[in-house]
Design a protein around this motif. Sequence first.
Motif, PDB file in Angstrom:
ATOM      1  N   PRO A  98      -4.661  -9.741  -3.796  1.00 35.27           N
ATOM      2  CA  PRO A  98      -6.334  -9.050  -3.328  1.00 35.27           C
ATOM      3  C   PRO A  98      -6.581  -7.307  -3.288  1.00 35.27           C
ATOM      4  CG  PRO A  98      -5.658 -10.759  -2.537  1.00 35.27           C
ATOM      5  CD  PRO A  98      -4.421  -9.920  -3.039  1.00 35.27           C
ATOM      6  N   PHE A  99      -5.601  -6.939  -3.328  1.00 36.19           N
ATOM      7  CA  PHE A  99      -5.779  -5.355  -2.827  1.00 36.19           C
ATOM      8  C   PHE A  99      -5.352  -3.975  -4.047  1.00 36.19           C
ATOM      9  CE2 PHE A  99      -3.778  -7.552   0.812  1.00 36.19           C
ATOM     10  CZ  PHE A  99      -4.566  -7.618   1.372  1.00 36.19           C
ATOM     11  N   GLY A 100      -5.947  -4.816  -5.191  1.00 38.34           N
ATOM     12  CA  GLY A 100      -5.705  -4.222  -6.270  1.00 38.34           C
ATOM     13  C   GLY A 100      -6.701  -3.299  -6.256  1.00 38.34           C
ATOM     14  N   GLY A 101      -6.710  -2.163  -6.942  1.00 40.62           N
ATOM     15  CA  GLY A 101      -8.059  -1.086  -6.743  1.00 40.62           C
ATOM     16  C   GLY A 101      -7.895  -0.092  -4.951  1.00 40.62           C
ATOM     17  N   LEU A 102      -7.150  -0.424  -4.576  1.00 46.06           N
ATOM     18  CA  LEU A 102      -6.885  -0.201  -3.199  1.00 46.06           C
ATOM     19  C   LEU A 102      -5.464   0.393  -2.317  1.00 46.06           C
ATOM     20  CD1 LEU A 102      -9.425  -3.226  -1.123  1.00 46.06           C
ATOM     21  CD2 LEU A 102     -10.336  -1.264  -2.129  1.00 46.06           C
ATOM     22  N   THR A 103      -5.721   1.241  -1.623  1.00 46.58           N
ATOM     23  CA  THR A 103      -4.837   1.642  -1.194  1.00 46.58           C
ATOM     24  C   THR A 103      -3.820   1.122  -0.113  1.00 46.58           C
ATOM     25  OG1 THR A 103      -5.745   4.119  -1.487  1.00 46.58           O
ATOM     26  CG2 THR A 103      -3.982   4.178  -0.057  1.00 46.58           C
ATOM     27  N   VAL A 104      -3.053   0.656  -0.224  1.00 44.51           N
ATOM     28  CA  VAL A 104      -2.345  -0.097   1.357  1.00 44.51           C
ATOM     29  C   VAL A 104      -1.082   1.323   1.172  1.00 44.51           C
ATOM     30  CG1 VAL A 104      -0.798  -2.091   1.748  1.00 44.51           C
ATOM     31  CG2 VAL A 104      -3.022  -2.124  -0.301  1.00 44.51           C
ATOM     32  N   ARG A 105      -1.488   0.683   2.343  1.00 45.01           N
ATOM     33  CA  ARG A 105      -0.694   1.937   3.815  1.00 45.01           C
ATOM     34  C   ARG A 105       0.778   0.865   4.721  1.00 45.01           C
ATOM     35  NH1 ARG A 105      -1.959   7.199   5.731  1.00 45.01           N
ATOM     36  NH2 ARG A 105       0.057   7.947   6.409  1.00 45.01           N
ATOM     37  N   VAL A 106       1.708   2.054   4.683  1.00 42.68           N
ATOM     38  CA  VAL A 106       2.472   1.088   6.012  1.00 42.68           C
ATOM     39  C   VAL A 106       2.725   1.898   6.840  1.00 42.68           C
ATOM     40  CG1 VAL A 106       4.629  -0.134   6.132  1.00 42.68           C
ATOM     41  CG2 VAL A 106       3.557  -0.876   3.896  1.00 42.68           C
ATOM     42  N   LEU A 107       3.136   1.837   7.448  1.00 42.79           N
ATOM     43  CA  LEU A 107       3.202   2.377   9.115  1.00 42.79           C
ATOM     44  C   LEU A 107       4.651   1.733  10.020  1.00 42.79           C
ATOM     45  CD1 LEU A 107       2.936   4.729  11.160  1.00 42.79           C
ATOM     46  CD2 LEU A 107       2.063   3.096  12.567  1.00 42.79           C
ATOM     47  N   ARG A 108       5.616   2.833  10.016  1.00 40.29           N
ATOM     48  CA  ARG A 108       7.224   1.590  10.506  1.00 40.29           C
ATOM     49  C   ARG A 108       7.354   2.653  11.701  1.00 40.29           C
ATOM     50  NH1 ARG A 108      12.771   0.045   7.765  1.00 40.29           N
ATOM     51  NH2 ARG A 108      13.575  -1.035   9.635  1.00 40.29           N
ATOM     52  N   ASP A 147       8.407  -2.134  14.735  1.00 42.94           N
ATOM     53  CA  ASP A 147       7.584  -2.050  14.670  1.00 42.94           C
ATOM     54  C   ASP A 147       6.963  -1.363  13.685  1.00 42.94           C
ATOM     55  OD1 ASP A 147       7.795  -3.702  16.940  1.00 42.94           O
ATOM     56  OD2 ASP A 147       7.580  -1.775  18.358  1.00 42.94           O
ATOM     57  N   SER A 148       5.231  -2.929  12.597  1.00 45.09           N
ATOM     58  CA  SER A 148       5.052  -2.340  11.527  1.00 45.09           C
ATOM     59  C   SER A 148       3.443  -2.281  11.403  1.00 45.09           C
ATOM     60  CB  SER A 148       5.811  -2.747  10.138  1.00 45.09           C
ATOM     61  OG  SER A 148       5.418  -4.259  10.311  1.00 45.09           O
ATOM     62  N   ALA A 149       2.786  -1.828  11.244  1.00 44.85           N
ATOM     63  CA  ALA A 149       1.495  -2.041  10.867  1.00 44.85           C
ATOM     64  C   ALA A 149       1.111  -1.789   9.023  1.00 44.85           C
ATOM     65  CB  ALA A 149       0.743  -1.078  11.830  1.00 44.85           C
ATOM     66  N   VAL A 150      -0.094  -2.283   8.592  1.00 46.14           N
ATOM     67  CA  VAL A 150      -0.746  -2.196   7.207  1.00 46.14           C
ATOM     68  C   VAL A 150      -1.753  -1.910   7.553  1.00 46.14           C
ATOM     69  CG1 VAL A 150      -1.183  -2.966   4.956  1.00 46.14           C
ATOM     70  CG2 VAL A 150       1.134  -3.346   6.596  1.00 46.14           C
ATOM     71  N   LEU A 151      -2.337  -0.519   6.878  1.00 45.96           N
ATOM     72  CA  LEU A 151      -3.684  -0.220   6.294  1.00 45.96           C
ATOM     73  C   LEU A 151      -4.083  -0.821   4.994  1.00 45.96           C
ATOM     74  CD1 LEU A 151      -5.529   1.706   8.336  1.00 45.96           C
ATOM     75  CD2 LEU A 151      -4.702   3.620   7.033  1.00 45.96           C
ATOM     76  N   VAL A 152      -5.431   0.114   5.208  1.00 43.69           N
ATOM     77  CA  VAL A 152      -6.396  -0.892   3.752  1.00 43.69           C
ATOM     78  C   VAL A 152      -6.695   0.077   3.573  1.00 43.69           C
ATOM     79  CG1 VAL A 152      -6.887  -2.657   2.330  1.00 43.69           C
ATOM     80  CG2 VAL A 152      -5.082  -3.354   3.461  1.00 43.69           C
ATOM     81  N   CYS A 153      -7.348   0.819   2.753  1.00 44.40           N
ATOM     82  CA  CYS A 153      -8.620   1.672   1.988  1.00 44.40           C
ATOM     83  C   CYS A 153      -9.085   1.682   0.855  1.00 44.40           C
ATOM     84  CB  CYS A 153      -7.493   2.930   2.629  1.00 44.40           C
ATOM     85  SG  CYS A 153      -7.060   3.789   4.179  1.00 44.40           S
ATOM     86  N   LYS A 154      -9.949   2.248   1.143  1.00 43.80           N
ATOM     87  CA  LYS A 154     -11.021   2.466  -0.469  1.00 43.80           C
ATOM     88  C   LYS A 154     -10.025   2.690  -0.667  1.00 43.80           C
ATOM     89  CE  LYS A 154     -14.843   2.807   0.881  1.00 43.80           C
ATOM     90  NZ  LYS A 154     -17.017   3.526   1.757  1.00 43.80           N
ATOM     91  N   ALA A 155     -10.249   2.794  -2.364  1.00 44.92           N
ATOM     92  CA  ALA A 155      -9.466   3.498  -3.647  1.00 44.92           C
ATOM     93  C   ALA A 155      -8.742   5.100  -2.900  1.00 44.92           C
ATOM     94  CB  ALA A 155      -9.859   3.470  -4.936  1.00 44.92           C
ATOM     95  N   GLY A 156      -8.739   5.582  -3.849  1.00 42.01           N
ATOM     96  CA  GLY A 156      -7.457   7.358  -3.584  1.00 42.01           C
ATOM     97  C   GLY A 156      -7.483   7.564  -2.977  1.00 42.01           C
ATOM     98  N   GLY A 157      -7.186   6.518  -1.481  1.00 37.78           N
ATOM     99  CA  GLY A 157      -6.836   6.694  -0.246  1.00 37.78           C
ATOM    100  C   GLY A 157      -8.715   7.287   0.718  1.00 37.78           C
ATOM    101  N   GLY A 158      -9.996   7.019  -0.090  1.00 39.10           N
ATOM    102  CA  GLY A 158     -10.959   7.243   0.989  1.00 39.10           C
ATOM    103  C   GLY A 158     -10.918   6.392   2.217  1.00 39.10           C
ATOM    104  N   ALA A 169      -1.080  -4.730  13.209  1.00 36.91           N
ATOM    105  CA  ALA A 169       0.178  -4.786  13.698  1.00 36.91           C
ATOM    106  C   ALA A 169       0.736  -5.838  12.738  1.00 36.91           C
ATOM    107  CB  ALA A 169       0.222  -4.834  14.684  1.00 36.91           C
ATOM    108  N   GLY A 170       1.969  -6.224  12.168  1.00 43.47           N
ATOM    109  CA  GLY A 170       2.472  -7.294  11.885  1.00 43.47           C
ATOM    110  C   GLY A 170       2.337  -7.932  12.864  1.00 43.47           C
ATOM    111  N   CYS A 171       3.040  -7.745  14.170  1.00 44.36           N
ATOM    112  CA  CYS A 171       3.433  -8.481  15.312  1.00 44.36           C
ATOM    113  C   CYS A 171       2.827  -9.369  16.403  1.00 44.36           C
ATOM    114  CB  CYS A 171       4.381  -7.409  16.609  1.00 44.36           C
ATOM    115  SG  CYS A 171       2.934  -6.640  16.787  1.00 44.36           S
TER     116      CYS A 171
END
Length: 135
Positions: free
Chosen positions: A72-82, A86-97, A104-106
């Motif tokens: 579902p995230f094709g063409g978007l930027t998906v980042r992970v923080l650890r 503990d961790s979180a996932v961030l979804v941004c516009k293409a190219g890190g917009g 947060a996964g918890c």
Amino acid sequence: MNRWIVVASLALSLVACASQPSEREMNYLASALTKVSAAVDATARHRRSADGLDESQLLQAATAHDPSLLKPFGGLTVRVLRDGRDSAVLVCKAGGGGALLEDAGCTAKMDVHRWNQDASNRCEFSLNVKQVCAR
């Protein structure tokens, strides 16, 4: 002359609408993101082999069992923080917009809908995962 003003206004309106995601699209992505963030959380917390992985490696390790989680995230930027386990996932516009969604996964629910916040919304984490996961 007036016709060109109307055409130009219409074109600008269409571009503005096309760049702003709909609430329906964001709710669909939010649902998909909670699955990805749960997979990242399980990997970060319970797999010793995940220690020392960078964010893209952790994301790949977490979704290796089901690569369709990222579809579902094709063409978007998906980042992970650890931060430790503990961790979180961030979804941004293409190219890190601009940031769209952050989770947060918890937690069981979607944490932050950032897509409808201020326009200067950058592709950077805003959650303090240690604080969120301590609750």
